[in-house]
Write an enzyme that holds these catalytic residues in place. Sequence first.
Site, short mmCIF file in Angstrom:
data_model
loop_
_atom_site.label_atom_id
_atom_site.label_comp_id
_atom_site.label_asym_id
_atom_site.label_seq_id
_atom_site.Cartn_x
_atom_site.Cartn_y
_atom_site.Cartn_z
N GLU A 72 0.82 -1.20 0.05
CA GLU A 72 -0.24 -0.02 0.01
C GLU A 72 0.75 1.38 0.04
O GLU A 72 0.59 2.28 -0.56
CB GLU A 72 -0.88 -0.20 1.23
CG GLU A 72 -1.89 -1.15 1.35
CD GLU A 72 -2.83 -1.52 0.05
OE1 GLU A 72 -2.81 -0.26 -0.79
OE2 GLU A 72 -3.10 -2.50 -0.26
N ASP B 238 3.42 -4.92 -5.42
CA ASP B 238 3.81 -6.19 -4.91
C ASP B 238 5.39 -6.27 -4.59
O ASP B 238 5.85 -6.51 -3.75
CB ASP B 238 3.65 -7.19 -5.92
CG ASP B 238 1.97 -7.46 -5.63
OD1 ASP B 238 1.48 -7.10 -4.52
OD2 ASP B 238 1.28 -7.99 -6.44
ZN LIG Z 1 -2.77 -2.49 -4.80
#
Ligand SMILES: [Zn+2]
Length: 698
Positions: free
Chosen positions: A535, A598
């Site tokens: 995030e 990621d």
């Molecule tokens: Zn995301």
Amino acid sequence: MGPISRCSFVVSLAVAGLMAAGSLGFSQSIAPASGDPTGASQSFKLIPSLDKDLLDTAADPCVDFYRYACGNWSKLHPIPSDSPYSDQFYNLDQYNRQVLHSILEGAAVAGSARDANTQKIGDYYATCMDEDAIQKKGVTALQPELDRINGLASKDQLPELLAHFQLIGVNAFLGFGSQQDFKDATREIAVVTQGGLGLPEKDYYLRTGEKDEEIRKQYVQHIGNMLKLLGTSDAEAASAAQAIMELETALAKVSMDVTSQREPHNIYHVMPNSGLQALTPALNWERFYPKTGAPVFSELNVAEPEFFKGMNAVIADTDLATIKLYLRWQLVQSLPGTTLPKALDEEQFDFGGRKLVGVPEQEPRWKRCVGATDGALGEALGKAYVERQFPASSKAQSLQMIHDVEAALGRDIESLDWMSPATKKLAEEKLHLIANKVGYPNQWRDYSKLTVERGDALGNNLRAVEFESHRQLAKIGKPVNRDEWGMSPPTVNAYYSASMNDINFPAGVLQSPFFDPSSAAALNYGHIGLFMGHEITHGFDDQGRQFDGHGNLHDWWTKEDADKFTQKAQCIVDEYSHFSVGDTKLNGKLTLGENTADNGGMRLAYMAFLARAAEQGTDLEKKSASGYTPVQEVFLGFAQDWCAEWRPELERLIATTDPHSPDRFRANGVLVNMPEFGKAFGCKAGQPMVAVKACRVW
Ligand SMILES: [Zn+2]
């Protein structure tokens, strides 16, 4: 509103449930309706943060680490007959639903002791469960809305009707709402967006190929069936469905594709009200705005001006009778199946569940009603959920981990060899301005103006949607409320908002396997530490990096640094474009932001863990009770986040419409880029888990 404002962690399941459509992101359920034997009786438990039963130790971690970490997932957690997939998020979500179910069964018992919120959630749920009452009312419950459509005497009267439809979540032709101004994050402005489609995305109308043609044929059949159930004669229904399909196809042609919508400038066109009026002479907006109850405003964001030009032509060129059929269809397809009589509910599921995402059976009704109550009264139900399920210690420990991960990004930025000091300084500034929101909002939403009546399922749904529409529209012209959350507390997900520059971790996701206060730090950093890093990295992905620390769309990069960023990001675009599901290749551009998050997220989680381990004097070489070293545990925890099995239909839908890569690519896609992973498992150059050319942005 607007796709930019939220970068969540997992795929948007609202997309997967066409029928879940109560608009405004309401119902969370993927597959509506009742009567599944497995789903009803199956009990879901929390999965441990390192589940050794999931490991396929016969697999070589350097050949396919996903298989090593998750090889037994499909065997131990087969896809239930009422779901399009089975993964860690699904499992935890199902577990949470059991908790919510027990809260709601208690709240549903009528009695004078209930406080106002308990009455609302209890009655909403109980009314949703009362299938017999809904069946008895039949389509007459819809009659007042159908009468509005029947009463249209000319296209001139369309604006008032479309405005009313907006309030009850029917996005016929368009969407209307509020958003934070991209260029001035302190204020809320009005926005109109493209809308009006019943299939998941424009390409579903336009792509050639057998599968898409089959879905389109089934879709037209489905429209016809729904109209028949509303009373259209057999003879008329087929041609009506065809005409509706033609209208939607015309809208699809002028719609912006999902990949282009990821670029903030593409969906930001603030203009005076007269600008929108000039684009759409067929629709008198001065008759539209007042009917929505929105405060008066003089300018708004027309997210996709080309769409509105095209939509104007569609309205001008289509006869009133066809428009009325389209509105009937849009109305009925937007309603959650739980509010409809059985035949309509079943037909909605047959297309949206069975045909589109390959689910054989409907979910048991209680699950759908739990989802519906969460959608309508998320913070009332969420408050009860938090009291039962989320200890203060979990909040404190999660916040500490977030600070560790943010500190890791600070060190990471400092160490980058490709970024100039000027850009680094602003990146660090942005990092320090991120607001960390954990668990639940500081201020609970006030539902006192929302009436929930026992015995009126459709009315409850429409009032709840309208309540939320008014709440959103009332923001126009007002300062931004930075305390607000875009997900309810039980949600098993997390998100970053570029305009708010905040990260949000609902209580629902802060449970095992993702977060377990009693687990080794290594596992928690691998699991939830990755989510946190993910995030935070969204603030610095291809989209997020265009916003500054205050949430304004404002270019703070030197040209040289921006060019270098783009080059580095291209490596990730190329890497993921090589993955495919069935005969569908992943869209590396559409998934770039998520894949960047990621990759960056895992690096940050790993760095944060190392710092914590150094502080605690952890011996990184020494095997833990699990039989793995702490560093190996970080990567195992991470990889087990992605244990999954998806039905091919869902995988294809996600691959073509969702910014997230399907689960199974999210493990290996990241690890091949990390030499630290190869080292931990003794992988050699040339093995599949060691990239020839490792990608790294952050
Ligand atoms: Zn995301």
